[in-house]
Design a protein around this motif. Structure first.
Motif, PDB file in Angstrom:
ATOM      1  N   LEU A 126    -115.716 137.204  44.080  1.00  0.00           N
ATOM      2  CA  LEU A 126    -114.446 137.184  43.352  1.00  0.00           C
ATOM      3  C   LEU A 126    -113.699 138.498  43.536  1.00  0.00           C
ATOM      4  CD1 LEU A 126    -115.571 135.564  39.970  1.00  0.00           C
ATOM      5  CD2 LEU A 126    -114.554 134.428  41.949  1.00  0.00           C
ATOM      6  N   SER A 127    -112.413 138.411  43.862  1.00  0.00           N
ATOM      7  CA  SER A 127    -111.568 139.595  43.978  1.00  0.00           C
ATOM      8  C   SER A 127    -111.194 140.106  42.590  1.00  0.00           C
ATOM      9  CB  SER A 127    -110.291 139.267  44.758  1.00  0.00           C
ATOM     10  OG  SER A 127    -110.596 138.804  46.057  1.00  0.00           O
ATOM     11  N   ARG A 128    -111.020 141.423  42.477  1.00  0.00           N
ATOM     12  CA  ARG A 128    -110.647 142.024  41.195  1.00  0.00           C
ATOM     13  C   ARG A 128    -109.131 142.122  41.078  1.00  0.00           C
ATOM     14  NH1 ARG A 128    -115.893 141.180  41.881  1.00  0.00           N
ATOM     15  NH2 ARG A 128    -117.210 142.484  40.584  1.00  0.00           N
ATOM     16  N   VAL A 129    -108.605 141.775  39.894  1.00  0.00           N
ATOM     17  CA  VAL A 129    -107.192 141.969  39.601  1.00  0.00           C
ATOM     18  C   VAL A 129    -107.084 142.658  38.257  1.00  0.00           C
ATOM     19  CG1 VAL A 129    -106.400 139.991  40.954  1.00  0.00           C
ATOM     20  CG2 VAL A 129    -106.967 139.672  38.551  1.00  0.00           C
ATOM     21  N   THR A 130    -106.017 143.419  38.072  1.00  0.00           N
ATOM     22  CA  THR A 130    -105.742 144.098  36.810  1.00  0.00           C
ATOM     23  C   THR A 130    -104.262 143.902  36.497  1.00  0.00           C
ATOM     24  OG1 THR A 130    -105.293 146.170  37.982  1.00  0.00           O
ATOM     25  CG2 THR A 130    -107.535 145.843  37.191  1.00  0.00           C
ATOM     26  N   SER A 132    -109.194 131.269  35.481  1.00  0.00           N
ATOM     27  CA  SER A 132    -109.659 132.472  36.165  1.00  0.00           C
ATOM     28  C   SER A 132    -110.380 133.335  35.139  1.00  0.00           C
ATOM     29  CB  SER A 132    -108.480 133.238  36.771  1.00  0.00           C
ATOM     30  OG  SER A 132    -108.914 134.392  37.457  1.00  0.00           O
ATOM     31  N   ARG A 162    -115.391 147.448  38.991  1.00  0.00           N
ATOM     32  CA  ARG A 162    -114.218 147.394  39.857  1.00  0.00           C
ATOM     33  C   ARG A 162    -114.576 147.122  41.315  1.00  0.00           C
ATOM     34  NH1 ARG A 162    -112.801 153.744  38.966  1.00  0.00           N
ATOM     35  NH2 ARG A 162    -114.524 154.658  40.167  1.00  0.00           N
ATOM     36  N   GLN A 166    -104.993 133.790  39.264  1.00  0.00           N
ATOM     37  CA  GLN A 166    -105.108 133.554  40.695  1.00  0.00           C
ATOM     38  C   GLN A 166    -106.506 133.031  41.014  1.00  0.00           C
ATOM     39  OE1 GLN A 166    -103.829 137.065  42.959  1.00  0.00           O
ATOM     40  NE2 GLN A 166    -102.860 137.827  41.105  1.00  0.00           N
ATOM     41  N   GLY A 199    -110.051 132.415  42.652  1.00  0.00           N
ATOM     42  CA  GLY A 199    -110.941 133.314  43.369  1.00  0.00           C
ATOM     43  C   GLY A 199    -110.901 134.750  42.898  1.00  0.00           C
ATOM     44  N   THR A 200    -110.406 134.975  41.664  1.00  0.00           N
ATOM     45  CA  THR A 200    -110.314 136.338  41.143  1.00  0.00           C
ATOM     46  C   THR A 200    -110.991 136.438  39.782  1.00  0.00           C
ATOM     47  OG1 THR A 200    -108.204 135.959  39.990  1.00  0.00           O
ATOM     48  CG2 THR A 200    -108.095 136.675  42.294  1.00  0.00           C
ATOM     49  N   VAL A 201    -111.297 137.667  39.388  1.00  0.00           N
ATOM     50  CA  VAL A 201    -111.728 137.961  38.030  1.00  0.00           C
ATOM     51  C   VAL A 201    -110.842 139.096  37.533  1.00  0.00           C
ATOM     52  CG1 VAL A 201    -113.545 139.511  38.896  1.00  0.00           C
ATOM     53  CG2 VAL A 201    -113.632 138.665  36.533  1.00  0.00           C
ATOM     54  N   ARG A 202    -110.239 138.916  36.356  1.00  0.00           N
ATOM     55  CA  ARG A 202    -109.328 139.910  35.804  1.00  0.00           C
ATOM     56  C   ARG A 202    -110.116 140.931  34.988  1.00  0.00           C
ATOM     57  NH1 ARG A 202    -104.176 140.516  35.323  1.00  0.00           N
ATOM     58  NH2 ARG A 202    -103.771 138.403  36.106  1.00  0.00           N
TER      59      ARG A 202
END
Length: 210
Positions: A124-128, A102, A116, A136, A138-141
């Protein structure tokens, strides 16, 4: 499009025309069952990704931070390089492959607003949060770091030659979103076909490569 100048006002007419082109590409359908159809569909998706992930966001906000994507071969030390630049572990490194599944986007705290939302990489969904957490799909941290200067962000991408096809596809998509591609390889993989193919694509687009 990799040579679009920064620091000038967006060209609204050009942006409107490129957006119209993007909509026409999305509406196109390749329904004939021909030997060339699968490749044409892949090229159509690659064009959409390039327009959505880089061209339209950059035309919309020429003063947005530059995005340097660190990409390259399996086991070449991309995450180790990123961690060394930032002087702390922000991207997991190790001997198991693939390590980076990811992407991790590191930005100056003052530049968080640029990343953000879905301005770039809208798929891609954002995660922090905890950088040690399991990635995860499909996400970008998003990870803030005051070590980076304002106006510059770094993205650690999956391996371009990963054994997992989804990782390879994502790596190619991320590289297409780059203002600068920092290419990392090893002596053993320097002559592989996949990196050279992507390097040629970057040269064709005018993307800066280091």
């Amino acid at each position: 499009m990799g040579e679009i100048a920064r620091g000038t006002a967006p060209d609204r007419d050009l942006l409107a025309r490129v957006s119209a082109l993007r909509d026409e590409v999305e509406r196109s359908r390749l329904v004939l069952d021909l030997p060339s159809t699968e490749r044409a569909r892949a090229e159509r998706q690659a064009l959409l990704d390039q327009l959505d992930d880089y061209v339209i966001p950059r035309l919309s906000s020429l003063d947005a931070p530059l995005l340097a994507v660190v990409g390259g071969s399996t086991g070449s030390g991309k995450s180790t390089l990123v961690n060394s630049i930032l002087r702390r572990e922000v991207s997991r490194s190790g001997v198991l492959r693939p390590t980076t599944t990811s992407p991790v986007l590191i930005h100056h705290p003052d530049d968080e607003r640029w990343f953000r939302d879905a301005r770039v990489l809208p798929s891609l969904s954002r995660v922090t949060g905890d950088e040690r957490a399991e990635p995860q799909p499909g996400t970008v941290r998003l990870t803030p770091s005051a070590t980076l200067p304002p106006g510059m962000a770094i993205l650690d991408a999956p391996d371009i030659d990963s054994v997992v096809r989804a990782n390879r596809d994502l790596a190619g998509q991320l590289l297409a979103a780059a203002d600068l591609w920092l290419f990392v390889t090893t002596a053993a993989r320097y002559a592989d076909a996949i990196p050279w193919g992507l390097l040629r694509q970057a040269a064709d687009r005018g993307t800066a490569v280091a």
